[in-house]
Design a protein around this motif. Structure first.
Motif, short mmCIF file in Angstrom:
data_model
loop_
_atom_site.label_atom_id
_atom_site.label_comp_id
_atom_site.label_asym_id
_atom_site.label_seq_id
_atom_site.Cartn_x
_atom_site.Cartn_y
_atom_site.Cartn_z
N HIS A 153 3.33 0.28 -4.79
CA HIS A 153 3.93 -0.75 -4.61
C HIS A 153 3.06 -1.58 -3.57
O HIS A 153 2.63 -0.86 -2.50
N GLU A 155 3.90 -3.27 0.23
CA GLU A 155 4.85 -2.88 0.92
C GLU A 155 5.51 -4.24 1.18
O GLU A 155 5.05 -5.31 1.46
N HIS A 300 0.46 1.22 -2.57
CA HIS A 300 0.63 2.67 -2.28
C HIS A 300 1.83 3.20 -2.61
O HIS A 300 2.87 2.82 -2.95
FE LIG Z 1 5.87 1.54 0.97
#
Ligand SMILES: [Fe+2]
Length: 341
Positions: A153, A155, A300
């Motif tokens: 995703h 962040e 990530h």
């Molecule tokens: Fe994350």
């Protein structure tokens, strides 16, 4: 355009630089200041000026020229005994002073990239967060899960004031549990798919973690109310934005849907997801390693692992950094505040 995942650039601290850092970090530890409190970050510029020049130059280049989706910094030794066992939850980790030295390093590197900030809805708004497995949360899509893969995703991709950079410092990772990372720069897609992804035809909803922590502690908190509103009435957003030939991205497939169940948009999103998976790489944040993720270029996640809860589990320190705190003024109580409500 690359047809494979580009390896991340790295900065290796020299022995002289480590010696210089140890003096600085020892001074800070002696000062008994707390990098877990926002006040420290107001003064961090002064200490960041004492970081090794080569490290500061690498961070400045990374910040200013967007050369890659991430940067790895290696070389700061971590004493596995001094930092103590991996705590059982984030509250215990926040209360412990044993990994202050590591938190100071993370705070000062963060300062070279912008301003550290926190969320009232996450870990009580603390600027340095703890990523560690918590018993009973094995299947959560958060930094406290373990058994379940943490889907990749952006962040806080749902939020307009999400971070520019996410920093992860390894306190302990004996099992070398990988962080996953994909760069939008490695993706290959037809122009018409790219154009569609650049249109506001997508919803990204707040992830469970932003709703869960405060719901238990303070169910009427204005920050929680705002997140609930964002989940119920999301704004349509584009997934790709910025320069058409070298776009940024915001994406969190696990918490996304398309406006009006638009099948064309769904297919375009699926094509991007497939590409991001094709170019995904594993990055191990080991003890003493620091990974800077460019949250506009990279997504990530984390591979699944089995937590032992015996003090030896993976333990990372995390900070989120914005290049421009001013843009979130309507979500902060005062201009000097660093916590988004
Ligand atoms: Fe994350």
């Amino acid at each position: 355009m690359a047809t494979y995942a580009e390896p991340l650039p790295r900065y290796d601290l020299s022995a002289d630089e480590v010696a210089q850092l140890e003096v600085l970090l020892a001074d800070l530890v002696r000062s008994e200041r707390d990098p877990g409190e926002m006040r420290f970050h107001d003064d961090a510029w002064e200490y960041a000026a004492r970081l090794p020049t080569g490290l500061r130059a690498a961070l400045e280049d990374f910040r200013r020229t967007d050369p890659a989706a991430g940067l790895q910094i290696f070389g700061l030794p971590v004493d596995d005994t001094v930092v103590g066992p991996t705590p059982g939850d984030w509250q215990a980790a926040a209360a412990s002073v044993r990994a202050r030295r590591e938190e100071f390093f993370l705070a000062l590197v963060s300062r070279c990239l912008g301003d550290v900030f926190g969320w009232s809805t996450l870990q009580a708004g603390r600027p340095i967060q703890n990523v560690l497995p918590i018993a009973g949360e094995e299947d959560q899509q958060s930094g406290h899960g373990s058994d379940t893969l943490l889907e990749w995703h952006t962040e806080d991709g749902f939020h307009p004031y999400r971070c520019d950079y996410l920093l992860l410092f390894g306190v302990r990772n004996h099992d070398r549990v990988p962080t996953t990372l994909s760069s939008v720069r490695d993706v290959q897609l037809p122009d018409d798919v790219r154009r569609l992804l650049a249109e506001p035809r997508f919803y990204i909803l707040p992830d469970d973690e932003h709703l869960r922590q405060l719901a238990a502690r303070d169910p009427h908190h204005p920050g929680l109310m705002r997140m609930i509103r964002m989940r119920e009435t999301p704004e349509p957003v584009a997934v790709l934005f910025g320069a058409a030939d070298s776009p940024f991205l915001r994406i969190d497939p696990f918490f996304m849907r398309c406006v009006d169940d638009d099948t064309e948009a769904e297919q375009a999103l699926k094509a991007l997801v497939t590409e991001l998976e094709r170019v995904q790489q594993d990055v191990v944040v080991g003890a003493g390693g620091l990974l800077v993720v460019d949250n506009y270029l990279a997504v990530h996640g984390r591979r699944a692992f089995t937590a032992r809860y015996d003090g030896t589990d993976r333990w990372l320190k995390k900070a989120t950094v914005t290049r421009d705190l001013r843009k979130s003024r309507d979500s902060r109580e005062t201009a000097a505040d660093r916590v988004l409500v």
